[in-house]
Write a protein that holds these residues in place. Structure first.
Motif, mmCIF file in Angstrom:
data_model
loop_
_atom_site.group_PDB
_atom_site.id
_atom_site.type_symbol
_atom_site.label_atom_id
_atom_site.label_comp_id
_atom_site.label_asym_id
_atom_site.label_seq_id
_atom_site.Cartn_x
_atom_site.Cartn_y
_atom_site.Cartn_z
ATOM 1 N N LEU A 1 0.730 -1.066 0.097
ATOM 2 C CA LEU A 1 -0.139 -0.081 0.046
ATOM 3 C C LEU A 1 0.900 1.079 -0.156
ATOM 4 C CD1 LEU A 1 -2.962 -1.181 2.543
ATOM 5 C CD2 LEU A 1 -2.908 -0.760 -0.081
ATOM 6 N N LEU A 2 1.899 1.163 0.985
ATOM 7 C CA LEU A 2 2.870 2.382 0.753
ATOM 8 C C LEU A 2 3.561 2.652 -0.666
ATOM 9 C CD1 LEU A 2 4.672 2.036 4.041
ATOM 10 C CD2 LEU A 2 3.223 4.004 3.243
ATOM 11 N N GLY A 3 3.853 1.473 -1.287
ATOM 12 C CA GLY A 3 4.549 1.654 -2.728
ATOM 13 C C GLY A 3 3.295 2.280 -3.554
ATOM 14 N N ALA A 4 2.238 1.835 -3.668
ATOM 15 C CA ALA A 4 1.170 2.334 -4.462
ATOM 16 C C ALA A 4 1.021 3.715 -4.197
ATOM 17 C CB ALA A 4 -0.154 1.391 -4.119
ATOM 18 N N GLU A 5 1.008 4.109 -2.925
ATOM 19 C CA GLU A 5 0.744 5.682 -2.780
ATOM 20 C C GLU A 5 1.831 6.505 -3.095
ATOM 21 O OE1 GLU A 5 0.441 8.451 1.205
ATOM 22 O OE2 GLU A 5 -0.318 6.468 1.674
ATOM 23 N N PHE A 6 3.330 5.889 -2.747
ATOM 24 C CA PHE A 6 4.310 6.479 -3.565
ATOM 25 C C PHE A 6 4.432 6.600 -4.939
ATOM 26 C CE2 PHE A 6 8.477 6.265 -5.480
ATOM 27 C CZ PHE A 6 9.126 7.502 -4.758
ATOM 28 N N ALA A 7 3.726 5.427 -5.684
ATOM 29 C CA ALA A 7 3.734 5.499 -7.137
ATOM 30 C C ALA A 7 2.610 6.515 -7.671
ATOM 31 C CB ALA A 7 3.200 4.094 -7.666
ATOM 32 N N LEU A 27 3.905 7.402 -11.233
ATOM 33 C CA LEU A 27 4.534 5.953 -11.520
ATOM 34 C C LEU A 27 3.308 4.974 -11.373
ATOM 35 C CD1 LEU A 27 7.619 6.494 -9.353
ATOM 36 C CD2 LEU A 27 7.554 6.799 -11.836
ATOM 37 N N HIS A 28 3.791 3.699 -11.898
ATOM 38 C CA HIS A 28 3.046 2.679 -11.821
ATOM 39 C C HIS A 28 3.730 1.665 -10.843
ATOM 40 C CE1 HIS A 28 1.959 -1.508 -12.732
ATOM 41 N NE2 HIS A 28 0.700 -1.018 -13.353
ATOM 42 N N THR A 29 3.054 0.795 -10.089
ATOM 43 C CA THR A 29 3.809 0.128 -9.050
ATOM 44 C C THR A 29 4.987 -0.818 -9.523
ATOM 45 O OG1 THR A 29 1.982 -1.711 -9.538
ATOM 46 C CG2 THR A 29 1.874 -0.172 -7.532
ATOM 47 N N THR A 30 4.803 -1.198 -10.788
ATOM 48 C CA THR A 30 5.865 -2.043 -11.543
ATOM 49 C C THR A 30 7.147 -0.937 -11.794
ATOM 50 O OG1 THR A 30 4.493 -3.133 -12.918
ATOM 51 C CG2 THR A 30 6.650 -3.112 -13.412
ATOM 52 N N ASP A 31 6.992 0.249 -11.739
ATOM 53 C CA ASP A 31 7.921 1.480 -11.855
ATOM 54 C C ASP A 31 8.614 1.425 -10.519
ATOM 55 O OD1 ASP A 31 7.181 1.925 -14.331
ATOM 56 O OD2 ASP A 31 6.117 3.900 -13.638
ATOM 57 N N VAL A 32 8.112 1.319 -9.348
ATOM 58 C CA VAL A 32 8.710 1.234 -8.095
ATOM 59 C C VAL A 32 9.444 -0.078 -7.871
ATOM 60 C CG1 VAL A 32 8.090 1.490 -5.573
ATOM 61 C CG2 VAL A 32 6.711 2.830 -7.232
ATOM 62 N N ARG A 33 8.535 -1.209 -8.198
ATOM 63 C CA ARG A 33 9.435 -2.239 -8.048
ATOM 64 C C ARG A 33 10.774 -2.203 -8.933
ATOM 65 N NH1 ARG A 33 5.136 -5.591 -10.006
ATOM 66 N NH2 ARG A 33 6.710 -6.851 -11.019
ATOM 67 N N ALA A 34 10.846 -1.821 -10.172
ATOM 68 C CA ALA A 34 11.963 -1.678 -10.959
ATOM 69 C C ALA A 34 12.897 -0.770 -10.215
ATOM 70 C CB ALA A 34 11.826 -1.015 -12.289
ATOM 71 N N LEU A 35 12.600 0.400 -9.656
ATOM 72 C CA LEU A 35 13.459 1.059 -8.796
ATOM 73 C C LEU A 35 14.093 0.517 -7.752
ATOM 74 C CD1 LEU A 35 11.680 4.563 -8.856
ATOM 75 C CD2 LEU A 35 13.805 3.987 -10.175
ATOM 76 N N ILE A 36 13.374 -0.429 -7.023
ATOM 77 C CA ILE A 36 13.690 -1.184 -5.790
ATOM 78 C C ILE A 36 14.934 -2.019 -6.360
ATOM 79 C CG2 ILE A 36 13.134 -3.113 -4.320
ATOM 80 C CD1 ILE A 36 10.598 -1.483 -3.997
ATOM 81 N N HIS A 37 14.347 -3.008 -7.414
ATOM 82 C CA HIS A 37 15.444 -3.822 -7.958
ATOM 83 C C HIS A 37 16.671 -3.184 -8.244
ATOM 84 C CE1 HIS A 37 13.228 -7.554 -7.900
ATOM 85 N NE2 HIS A 37 12.237 -7.191 -8.430
ATOM 86 N N LEU A 38 16.671 -2.056 -8.807
ATOM 87 C CA LEU A 38 17.848 -1.245 -9.332
ATOM 88 C C LEU A 38 18.741 -0.908 -8.068
ATOM 89 C CD1 LEU A 38 16.554 0.719 -12.412
ATOM 90 C CD2 LEU A 38 17.943 -1.078 -12.303
ATOM 91 N N LEU A 39 18.122 -0.225 -6.997
ATOM 92 C CA LEU A 39 18.769 0.029 -5.976
ATOM 93 C C LEU A 39 19.380 -0.925 -5.227
ATOM 94 C CD1 LEU A 39 16.098 2.521 -4.485
ATOM 95 C CD2 LEU A 39 18.323 3.063 -5.249
ATOM 96 N N ASP A 40 18.754 -2.256 -4.985
ATOM 97 C CA ASP A 40 19.288 -3.560 -4.528
ATOM 98 C C ASP A 40 20.383 -3.974 -5.265
ATOM 99 O OD1 ASP A 40 17.336 -3.617 -2.535
ATOM 100 O OD2 ASP A 40 15.986 -5.068 -3.562
#
Length: 143
Positions: free
Chosen positions: A16-22, A27-40
């Motif tokens: 839910l936090l990720g969706a709110e941030f998006a 952004l789309h939630t997939t964009d947020v997941r992509a950023l997380i993968h890139l940061l990791d």
């Protein structure tokens, strides 16, 4: 089962936090997941390529290209050529994305870190091992 239910509840809250941030940042939630993968990947010292990102997100190459184009247009990600292999494109998270992330998620991260400080090191190690095992199990299920 109580641990399963608590873990699920934490997962739902983070989603839910990720969706709110998006939503706040267009952004789309997939964009947020992509950023997380890139940061990791950056934290682990692993080169991040579009192909690797697409596999992690389970996107085809056209979907991955569209996602990276969108993140690059928004100033959140940049492409660069690998100096060791000029044919390979590397992806890096821009400072703007990191700043947006910290501004939004920083308070909850601070609370989690503060909560962890109340636990002895051996208990934190137990929690770490548990979460690592759960993560491994869920990754195996997806594979």
């Amino acid at each position: 089962m109580e641990l399963v239910h608590l873990l699920r509840a934490v997962t739902v809250e983070f989603d839910l936090l990720g969706a709110e941030f998006a939503a706040r940042h267009g952004l789309h939630t997939t964009d947020v997941r992509a950023l997380i993968h890139l940061l990791d990947a950056a934290r682990d010292g692993t080169p991040a390529t579009p192909g690797r990102l697409g596999r992690q997100l389970r996107l085809n190459s056209a979907g991955t290209t569209a996602l990276v184009d969108r993140l690059e247009r928004l100033g959140l990600v940049r492409r660069s050529r690998d100096t060791a292999d000029r044919r390979r494109v590397l992806l890096e998270v821009e400072e703007k994305a990191t700043e947006l992330g910290w501004a939004f998620f920083g308070p909850v991260i601070g609370e989690v870190v503060a909560a962890a400080e109340d636990f002895p090191a051996d208990e934190l190690e137990t929690v770490r091992r548990f979460l690592a095992t759960v993560l491994q199990s869920t990754r195996q299920m997806r594979a």
